[in-house]
Design a protein around this motif. Structure first.
Motif, PDB file in Angstrom:
ATOM      1  N   ASP A  92       0.873  -1.169   0.000  1.00 24.48           N
ATOM      2  CA  ASP A  92       0.000   0.000   0.000  1.00 24.48           C
ATOM      3  C   ASP A  92       0.911   1.221   0.000  1.00 24.48           C
ATOM      4  OD1 ASP A  92      -1.873   1.979   0.318  1.00 24.48           O
ATOM      5  OD2 ASP A  92      -2.399   1.465   2.385  1.00 24.48           O
ATOM      6  N   GLY A  94       0.081   4.267   0.043  1.00 23.03           N
ATOM      7  CA  GLY A  94      -0.437   5.313   0.912  1.00 23.03           C
ATOM      8  C   GLY A  94      -0.756   4.755   2.282  1.00 23.03           C
ATOM      9  N   ARG A  95      -1.863   5.219   2.838  1.00 23.66           N
ATOM     10  CA  ARG A  95      -2.325   4.728   4.143  1.00 23.66           C
ATOM     11  C   ARG A  95      -3.830   4.501   4.068  1.00 23.66           C
ATOM     12  NH1 ARG A  95       0.936   8.097   8.864  1.00 23.66           N
ATOM     13  NH2 ARG A  95       3.039   7.428   8.276  1.00 23.66           N
ATOM     14  N   SER A  96      -4.225   3.497   3.327  1.00 23.24           N
ATOM     15  CA  SER A  96      -5.638   3.183   3.212  1.00 23.24           C
ATOM     16  C   SER A  96      -6.173   2.698   4.550  1.00 23.24           C
ATOM     17  CB  SER A  96      -5.848   2.099   2.151  1.00 23.24           C
ATOM     18  OG  SER A  96      -7.201   1.665   2.161  1.00 23.24           O
ATOM     19  N   PRO A  97      -7.422   3.059   4.891  1.00 25.52           N
ATOM     20  CA  PRO A  97      -8.026   2.524   6.114  1.00 25.52           C
ATOM     21  C   PRO A  97      -8.517   1.092   5.951  1.00 25.52           C
ATOM     22  CG  PRO A  97      -9.596   3.927   4.993  1.00 25.52           C
ATOM     23  CD  PRO A  97      -8.308   4.023   4.217  1.00 25.52           C
ATOM     24  N   CYS A 428      -4.341   8.732   1.233  1.00 26.29           N
ATOM     25  CA  CYS A 428      -3.574   9.314   2.330  1.00 26.29           C
ATOM     26  C   CYS A 428      -4.506  10.157   3.200  1.00 26.29           C
ATOM     27  CB  CYS A 428      -2.468  10.236   1.802  1.00 26.29           C
ATOM     28  SG  CYS A 428      -1.186   9.400   0.869  1.00 26.29           S
ATOM     29  N   ARG A 440      -9.710  11.688   3.935  1.00 25.41           N
ATOM     30  CA  ARG A 440      -8.831  10.914   3.056  1.00 25.41           C
ATOM     31  C   ARG A 440      -8.808  11.561   1.670  1.00 25.41           C
ATOM     32  NH1 ARG A 440     -10.488   6.343   1.427  1.00 25.41           N
ATOM     33  NH2 ARG A 440     -12.656   6.324   2.107  1.00 25.41           N
ATOM     34  N   LEU A 483       3.392  13.406   3.950  1.00 18.73           N
ATOM     35  CA  LEU A 483       3.104  12.029   3.545  1.00 18.73           C
ATOM     36  C   LEU A 483       2.482  11.968   2.156  1.00 18.73           C
ATOM     37  CD1 LEU A 483       2.840   8.972   4.114  1.00 18.73           C
ATOM     38  CD2 LEU A 483       0.628   9.475   5.194  1.00 18.73           C
ATOM     39  N   ALA A 487       3.962   9.915  -0.890  1.00 24.31           N
ATOM     40  CA  ALA A 487       3.236   8.798  -1.498  1.00 24.31           C
ATOM     41  C   ALA A 487       3.114   8.974  -3.008  1.00 24.31           C
ATOM     42  CB  ALA A 487       1.853   8.663  -0.865  1.00 24.31           C
TER      43      ALA A 487
END
Length: 532
Positions: A92, A94-97, A428, A440, A483, A487
């Protein structure tokens, strides 16, 4: 005052449900037609939902709940006989939930989507409406249906046809062909409720295990201590005879041992690999299994159908709202037909590895599997199913190429493409002043056309857009931590243009090029940029 014509959605499966909810999200009325008298919640069916599909469902307020109810798995293990060859996890950028994959029954997914539909005043679902005719003119689509009360006709501006795989009659009405192939071997599915400690968060694939010699077995965890087991079985496999002889119980116990179990559902099916010649016919867009069939190794069926739905919905909405010309709909065919062809290429290669068609192919497979125990190069050739991933629209007519970011091709197994024009943007965390509900990047992107500015990029001039939903944000304002820029791999002088489905439309270094890139992603006439 005359009510606006609805968009007609033909089929109330998960692809049709998603299409209807996304169209309603854009403010359009929708009528959903299904030949069945009611929902038929039987069997787990499509269970494996990919991270980016959960993200699409989150746009209609069901993604988080589907993820919560499902079983999360992060690791895929592959075995030859009783020896593990390799495992991998999923990247991933990015930072997917959302987790990489969630396993949950299709019936549960449909129930959650039905709840959202019931809460929407813009969506009208009509059961017992079997489509018998489709006619089009310059102003819209007329669908004729057979109902218990007789024949009815419904009028819409456009239609999305997604009634599932058994759609020969509908494809014939649209003048479509459905070329492809069917595979000889069959597969037996059993959903089994039992206790298998340590298997709850892993997908396990076995080549040639002792308990299914010469063929394969796939095991997926599901909610409520349930496991989906797929056995490859010979042509003309007889499930009833297997049960009567006690062979099914023996088959199950070879996998789970002597522990107690309950069969929740079972079925036998055959794989097909087919794709319609056109996914747009005038004002009708064809989606899901009505348009393409692939083998399920890799979970590319429903996952690709949901991405069909998102692509169709925003484009129909933009045409209906006057933000784009009708020509935008042709890009649905260009993009989603290419995506379907990619899925067919990937899954056909898998099936040929799973089911060799000649002695030469069988010898090659055995050689690869035996070498894979010690040779990393051989492991890369072991094909137990490349798992679902969003397609990259790098060759789309809506994408503005960036020579500095050439697309290197299909990424390594478990990886995702480097952000570039055509690629789905990494998710992100962001902060939008006065918008606490937007947390997001992809939430922001799915509101319309989004322009992201690097620290040194001047704000572009975007004339003539009318009430098009377009927003311009400086990256440092959305994410002071950096971030987001990290990303994306974004440089300070760059402008990133995102589509309403969160794919990157363009990466630019001149503000004068932004308006042409926005026009291009809407299939408008592209203005000539000012010379440098």
């Amino acid at each position: 005052m005359t009510s606006p014509a609805p968009v007609l959605v033909l089929g109330a499966g998960p692809v049709g449900q998603t299409t209807a909810l996304l169209l309603a999200r854009w403010g359009l009325p929708v009528v959903v037609l299904d030949a069945r008298p009611e929902r038929d919640p039987v069997g787990s069916k499509a269970i494996c939902q990919q991270r980016d599909v959960l993200d699409v469902w989150d746009a209609v307020d069901v993604g988080a709940e589907i993820a919560r109810r499902g079983v999360t798995w992060t690791t895929a293990r592959t075995f030859h006989r009783d020896a593990e060859l390799f495992s991998f996890t999923f990247a991933d950028r990015g930072r997917s939930p959302f987790p990489p994959f969630v396993n949950v029954s299709q019936c549960e997914t449909e129930a959650l989507l039905d709840e959202r539909i019931a809460a929407s005043p813009l969506v009208d679902v009509r059961w017992s409406h079997r489509v018998t005719g489709i006619d089009q003119d310059d102003d819209g689509v007329t669908v004729t249906c057979e109902t218990p009360d007789g024949e009815v006709q419904l009028r819409g501006s456009h239609a999305v046809a997604c009634p599932g795989p058994r759609s020969d009659a509908l494809r014939s009405m649209l003048g479509l062909t459905f070329p492809g192939e069917s595979f000889e071997d069959y597969f037996l599915i059993c959903d089994i409720r039992t206790d298998l400690p340590g298997w709850e968060t892993e997908r396990r694939f076995y080549f040639d295990p002792e308990w299914n010699r010469g063929r394969q077995v796939l095991i997926h965890p599901c909610p409520d201590s349930t496991f989906r087991i797929d056995w490859q079985v010979p042509p003309h496999f007889d499930l009833a005879a297997e049960e009567a002889a006690g062979s099914l119980d023996r088959r199950i116990r070879q996998v789970i041992g002597d522990r107690p179990y309950e069969i929740v559902w079972k079925s036998v099916y055959r794989f097909h690999s087919r794709l319609v010649d056109r996914m747009r016919v005038g004002k009708v867009l064809v989606a899901g299994d009505a348009a393409h069939l692939v083998s399920p190794f890799g979970a590319r069926g429903l996952n690709s159908g949901v991405l069909d739905a998102e692509n169709a919905a925003w484009k129909i909405a933009f045409v209906r709202r006057g933000w784009a010309p009708e020509e935008l709909l042709e890009s649905y065919h260009a993009e989603r037909h290419a995506a379907a062809q990619e899925n067919i290429d990937v899954t056909t290669a898998t099936m040929r590895f799973l089911v060799p068609r000649s002695e030469e192919e069988a010898r090659h497979r055995l050689d690869v599997l035996e070498r894979a125990a010690t040779d990393p190069a051989a492991r890369a050739q072991v094909d137990s199913g490349r798992l679902a991933e969003p397609f990259w629209y790098v060759d789309s007519p809506l994408t503005t190429p960036d020579p500095a970011r050439p697309f290197p091709g299909r990424p390594a197994r478990g990886d995702v493409p480097v952000p570039a024009p055509g690629v789905l943007v990494p998710d992100c965390p962001v902060t939008v002043p006065g918008r606490p509900e937007v947390v997001r990047l992809r939430q922001l992107a799915r509101e319309g056309v989004t322009v992201l500015l690097g620290d040194d990029a001047p704000a572009p001039d975007l004339p003539g857009l009318g009430d098009l939903p377009v927003s311009v944000h400086r990256m440092r304002d959305l994410d002071p931590s950096g971030l987001l820029r990290e990303a994306l791999g974004a440089r300070p002088d760059e402008v990133w243009v995102l589509r309403p489905d969160a794919h990157v439309a363009a990466v630019l270094t001149r503000s004068a090029d932004v308006a042409p890139a926005v026009a291009r992603l809407l299939a408008r006439t592209v203005p000539t940029p000012v010379p440098a």
